[in-house]
Design an enzyme around this catalytic site. Sequence first.
Site, mmCIF file in Angstrom:
data_model
loop_
_atom_site.group_PDB
_atom_site.id
_atom_site.type_symbol
_atom_site.label_atom_id
_atom_site.label_comp_id
_atom_site.label_asym_id
_atom_site.label_seq_id
_atom_site.Cartn_x
_atom_site.Cartn_y
_atom_site.Cartn_z
ATOM 1 N N GLU A 16 0.660 -1.639 0.271
ATOM 2 C CA GLU A 16 -0.162 -0.122 0.459
ATOM 3 C C GLU A 16 0.969 1.491 -0.117
ATOM 4 O O GLU A 16 0.379 2.279 0.641
ATOM 5 C CB GLU A 16 -0.803 -0.138 0.606
ATOM 6 N N SER A 158 -6.788 -2.395 1.092
ATOM 7 C CA SER A 158 -6.424 -2.370 -0.341
ATOM 8 C C SER A 158 -7.032 -3.365 -1.188
ATOM 9 O O SER A 158 -6.791 -3.648 -2.032
ATOM 10 C CB SER A 158 -5.226 -1.495 -0.924
ATOM 11 N N SER A 291 -11.189 9.804 -0.591
ATOM 12 C CA SER A 291 -11.689 9.052 -0.150
ATOM 13 C C SER A 291 -13.286 8.326 0.463
ATOM 14 O O SER A 291 -13.250 9.770 1.032
ATOM 15 C CB SER A 291 -10.322 8.408 0.724
#
Length: 317
Positions: A16, A158, A291
Amino acid sequence: MRGIRVAVIGGGQNCEHDVSVASAKSVREALDPAKYEAVALTIGRDGRWHGQDGQVLDTLTSGSLAVALDVLATCDVVLPLVHGPLGEDGTLAGLCALAGVPYVGSPLRAGALAMDKWATKLVAEAVGVRTAKGALVTNASTVDFTGPVVVKPVAAGSSFGVKLVEREEDLEPAVLQALELDDRVLVEEVLDGREIDIAVLDDPDEGRRTGPPLEIRVPGLFDTTVKYDGSAQFVIPAPLADTELKALEDAALRVYEALGCRGLARVDFFLTGDGFVLNEVNTMPGMTAESQVPKMFAATGLSYPDLLDKLVRGAMR
């Protein structure tokens, strides 16, 4: 009077890394310059720390971590935005605690528990929150196929390493791929339901509260590609009955408190015909303006810079 110095840490030594770099860059740019002085620190893929100018923080007498600690000592608070192992898993929280610098987010124990999807399942079930039926495996040859199933590393974010497996012959390759990211893998039943996420915020002005739920609409699995290619549709607030919303909020808060989370977390669920089933908990979710968590709170009128302000002030109380 100088602004409050906020060390914003991004990067990291896991898959990530790029997501964390993006979160840190976005946060540095959004912090109110009238109140805060953002100090950039980036952990490289090789574990070396980099400073404001991107240069490695090595000196003739000290390694990069030692120099980074000197930088942290000059800061008033740390905003650790390293997603995944050696960051979100409590590592950076422990470092900040040892250095005596306040930090945004969950303490070491909560970060470690929430990063471990198997441990999270055990904690959630203990406080009455349902999770998907699954098995913990460490060797691809020991897995029995009862498909379809979802294969995922125990400690990765993720959606890296996550695979939907519908045929028996695809199970072992999927487990082997997940084992490249972690030495333990979850093989879980596929849940038929809507994917609903909700954020919990320790608001320094209003106390602990949840944001509006977000529904993720995708044609298939919400994997790494779909997560970042812009094809997923986010619906905020997720259309829920009042009783469903109350059940979701109660479940999220129970898990958040049982894990010992602090500051902020995103708690992800599936809404099935039998009610909510916990998927996972993210103690340091993606934090760019685009996000999920910033979008959730923006829907209530709380801007991205104001959300960051609450997080920093909450850590410094």
